[in-house]
Write a protein that holds these residues in place. Structure first.
Motif, PDB file in Angstrom:
ATOM      1  N   LYS A 237       0.971  -1.500   0.275  1.00 27.75           N
ATOM      2  CA  LYS A 237       0.088  -0.059  -0.129  1.00 27.75           C
ATOM      3  C   LYS A 237       0.876   1.060   0.417  1.00 27.75           C
ATOM      4  CE  LYS A 237      -4.798   0.196   0.677  1.00 27.75           C
ATOM      5  NZ  LYS A 237      -4.753   1.802   0.304  1.00 27.75           N
ATOM      6  N   VAL A 238       1.068   1.944  -0.921  1.00 28.59           N
ATOM      7  CA  VAL A 238       1.266   3.527  -0.731  1.00 28.59           C
ATOM      8  C   VAL A 238       0.895   4.487  -0.214  1.00 28.59           C
ATOM      9  CG1 VAL A 238       1.710   5.163  -2.385  1.00 28.59           C
ATOM     10  CG2 VAL A 238       2.624   2.888  -3.262  1.00 28.59           C
ATOM     11  N   VAL A 239       1.185   5.369   0.716  1.00 26.42           N
ATOM     12  CA  VAL A 239       0.677   5.966   1.312  1.00 26.42           C
ATOM     13  C   VAL A 239       1.101   7.333   1.235  1.00 26.42           C
ATOM     14  CG1 VAL A 239       0.242   6.407   4.094  1.00 26.42           C
ATOM     15  CG2 VAL A 239      -0.078   4.389   3.691  1.00 26.42           C
ATOM     16  N   GLY A 240       0.608   8.805   1.192  1.00 23.92           N
ATOM     17  CA  GLY A 240       0.906  10.038   0.968  1.00 23.92           C
ATOM     18  C   GLY A 240       0.430  10.769   2.235  1.00 23.92           C
ATOM     19  N   GLY A 241       1.200  11.851   3.043  1.00 25.77           N
ATOM     20  CA  GLY A 241       0.190  12.435   3.784  1.00 25.77           C
ATOM     21  C   GLY A 241       0.044  13.480   4.134  1.00 25.77           C
TER      22      GLY A 241
ATOM     23  N   SER B 191       6.741  11.806  -0.139  1.00 28.58           N
ATOM     24  CA  SER B 191       6.781  12.446   0.449  1.00 28.58           C
ATOM     25  C   SER B 191       5.506  13.765   1.144  1.00 28.58           C
ATOM     26  CB  SER B 191       7.789  13.464  -0.783  1.00 28.58           C
ATOM     27  OG  SER B 191       7.026  13.818  -1.391  1.00 28.58           O
ATOM     28  N   SER B 192       4.399  12.719   0.259  1.00 22.79           N
ATOM     29  CA  SER B 192       3.022  14.325  -0.028  1.00 22.79           C
ATOM     30  C   SER B 192       2.063  13.207  -0.739  1.00 22.79           C
ATOM     31  CB  SER B 192       2.961  14.759  -0.811  1.00 22.79           C
ATOM     32  OG  SER B 192       3.004  14.668  -2.495  1.00 22.79           O
ATOM     33  N   THR B 193       0.318  13.863  -0.316  1.00 22.58           N
ATOM     34  CA  THR B 193      -1.112  13.067  -1.393  1.00 22.58           C
ATOM     35  C   THR B 193      -0.701  13.020  -2.586  1.00 22.58           C
ATOM     36  OG1 THR B 193      -1.487  15.373  -1.014  1.00 22.58           O
ATOM     37  CG2 THR B 193      -1.986  13.365   1.576  1.00 22.58           C
ATOM     38  N   ARG B 194       0.139  13.633  -2.546  1.00 18.49           N
ATOM     39  CA  ARG B 194       0.220  14.365  -4.585  1.00 18.49           C
ATOM     40  C   ARG B 194       0.802  13.129  -4.910  1.00 18.49           C
ATOM     41  NH1 ARG B 194      -1.366  20.221  -6.569  1.00 18.49           N
ATOM     42  NH2 ARG B 194      -1.898  21.361  -4.857  1.00 18.49           N
ATOM     43  N   ALA B 195       1.899  13.228  -4.631  1.00 15.18           N
ATOM     44  CA  ALA B 195       2.814  11.695  -5.030  1.00 15.18           C
ATOM     45  C   ALA B 195       2.201  10.727  -4.858  1.00 15.18           C
ATOM     46  CB  ALA B 195       4.022  11.924  -4.381  1.00 15.18           C
ATOM     47  N   ALA B 196       1.545  10.548  -4.246  1.00 12.47           N
ATOM     48  CA  ALA B 196       0.643   8.901  -4.146  1.00 12.47           C
ATOM     49  C   ALA B 196      -0.436   9.076  -5.002  1.00 12.47           C
ATOM     50  CB  ALA B 196       0.043   9.166  -2.518  1.00 12.47           C
ATOM     51  N   GLU B 197      -0.767  10.357  -5.626  1.00 12.18           N
ATOM     52  CA  GLU B 197      -2.274  10.002  -6.147  1.00 12.18           C
ATOM     53  C   GLU B 197      -1.483   9.845  -7.174  1.00 12.18           C
ATOM     54  OE1 GLU B 197      -5.150  13.785  -3.909  1.00 12.18           O
ATOM     55  OE2 GLU B 197      -2.859  14.345  -5.211  1.00 12.18           O
ATOM     56  N   ALA B 198      -0.662  10.697  -7.979  1.00 15.78           N
ATOM     57  CA  ALA B 198       0.517  10.856  -9.033  1.00 15.78           C
ATOM     58  C   ALA B 198       0.794   9.096  -9.010  1.00 15.78           C
ATOM     59  CB  ALA B 198       1.587  10.747  -9.596  1.00 15.78           C
ATOM     60  N   THR B 199       1.332   8.693  -8.046  1.00 13.44           N
ATOM     61  CA  THR B 199       1.531   6.468  -8.200  1.00 13.44           C
ATOM     62  C   THR B 199       0.408   5.402  -8.827  1.00 13.44           C
ATOM     63  OG1 THR B 199       3.058   6.889  -6.310  1.00 13.44           O
ATOM     64  CG2 THR B 199       2.045   4.837  -6.986  1.00 13.44           C
TER      65      THR B 199
END
Length: 450
Positions: free
Chosen positions: A189-193, A217-225
């Protein structure tokens, strides 16, 4: 309305509650993503509240019944029997939960733009019951910036602040319906906070459920993943779809080529062609990024080209079918009886979302063909926003006399429970978009790959 007292939050206690599995978790949206997550959480010992606006779903679950074919009644009944799971339509139950996970649809609008209405409506429900110390996690696939720019402002309308009063994270769902090798509890599971505290808490929660958490590093990085994962598939499927057309013109079987190429132990990953893309992710997710990229004056030509190739595949299949009918029987599509074999978007699931079979059926009806379908996973086509006229159509029985009454069959979805040998012996012409007939010996003069 939400509780707005600005109490000091004990982060260590919150993290401990997740790691000890004492915190109650709410899952909003009890569909193909949310329901497997509920079962995974319950199996790990969490108390879980399942929230859905559809009372038929919550009533079925509380009675120990499943409405998703891949999830048996026994699994639901076992979760209910633990007394750690309850489904509800009452949003007030959310206020008692330590974590709230959002698993609602993110479709496209008729203009092929992101439709975040489900996310927005759900966030407003959470807002009205938000209290200090809660972790809110968005799992729905979306464009980079949604968690920060859409979800957080709505929640902060309460006067509570993300990162100090409540904690906001993004962790993309990675469900693959019908895949028995990789279930929810077996997939990293990828997690960005939204800040370090949110990331730490989200990792503490998911550490109890999955084999590995992958903090970014961030929610944006998780969304992009998540978008990257599905765009990768979309682009590669478009590539083999285009190769299929090229190789077919050359008299070369693309499936034979792929099988040969995948023997190379490095530098090649097999993808397979089909009649078009389906499901809740791959046909939709690339458009979320292309839409967002326009905000930065960036053209995503490669992604859009892949979308164009995949979108035109149903038309290619229809053209191949029309040509095959003309050569085989001297008649075209007009008034021909056509059987579509499989209407789910992928094999061995009961999910018709974005299925290319729906578009194929519409195109054949437009050409005045008489169209039926067979799919034991979908005995009746559900109500669909983009295909309202197809709702209520029923699957025909799989019997020799019925198969023999059609002029041609098109294999759209290669379910494992189909008797392809019977199809080969009874149907005069078969257009195979999935290479399903490879398992049937002979009859090659009546099998057309497309």
């Amino acid at each position: 309305m939400a509780h707005t007292d600005r109490a000091q939050i004990d982060l260590a206690a919150l993290e401990s509650a997740f790691r000890s599995r004492n915190a109650e978790v709410a899952v909003i949206g009890l569909g193909y993503v949310g329901l497997p997550l509920v079962l995974a959480l319950v199996s790990r010992g969490f108390p879980v509240t399942g929230f859905d606006i559809d009372p038929k779903k919550t009533e079925a679950l509380n009675a120990g019944r499943s409405y998703i074919r891949q999830i048996g009644d026994s699994q639901i009944a076992a979760a209910v029997a633990t007394e750690r799971f309850h489904a509800t339509t009452d949003p007030a139950r959310l206020s008692s939960c330590g974590a709230i996970i959002i698993c609602v649809p993110t479709p496209l609008s008729p203009q092929r733009e992101p439709d975040l209405s489900f996310v927005v409506d759900t966030t407003r429900i959470i807002r009205d019951h938000l209290r200090p110390g809660q972790l809110i996690v968005l799992e729905s696939t979306t464009y980079p910036g949604t968690t920060d720019d859409v979800v957080r402002p709505i929640l902060e309308e309460t006067g509570l602040k993300s990162g100090s009063d409540f904690f906001l994270a993004y962790s993309p769902e990675r469900e693959d319906p019908g895949n028995i090798q990789f279930t929810t509890s077996q997939i990293p599971k990828v997690v960005g906070g939204d800040g370090d505290a949110a990331r730490i808490l989200a990792v503490a929660l998911y550490d109890q459920v999955v084999p590995q958490t992958v903090p970014v590093s961030s929610t944006r990085a998780a969304e992009a993943t998540k978008l990257t994962e599905n765009i990768f598939r979309s682009v590669n499927i478009a590539l083999v779809n285009e190769l299929k057309i090229v190789y077919d013109a050359m008299g070369i079987d693309v499936w034979e080529v792929i099988d040969a190429a995948k023997t190379k132990p490095f530098g090649f990953m097999p993808f397979y062609p089909g009649p078009g893309l389906g499901g809740h992710c791959i046909p939709i997710d690339p458009f979320y990024l292309t839409w967002k990229a326009r905000e930065y004056q960036i053209s995503t030509r490669f992604i859009e080209l892949a979308g164009e190739v995949n979108t035109m595949m149903p038309r290619y299949v229809i053209d191949r079918l029309a040509l095959a009918l003309d050569r085989h029987s001297g008649r075209g599509l007009n008034r021909s009886r056509i059987l579509l074999v499989g209407m789910a978007y992928k094999k061995n699931v009961d999910d018709s979302r974005e299925s290319p079979g729906l578009r194929l059926m519409e195109m054949l009806l437009e050409r005045n063909a008489v169209v039926e379908y067979h799919d034991s996973y979908l005995p009746t086509l559900p109500t669909m926003r983009e295909h309202p006229d197809l709702a209520g159509r029923r699957s025909v029985d799989w019997e020799p006399s019925i198969l023999g009454s059609f002029d041609a069959a098109v294999i759209v979805t290669d379910h494992d429970n189909v008797d392809y040998e019977m199809l080969a012996t009874q149907c005069p012409l078969i257009v195979d978009t999935r290479n399903a007939m490879r398992r049937v010996a002979g009859h090659n003069d009546r099998i057309i790959k497309a």
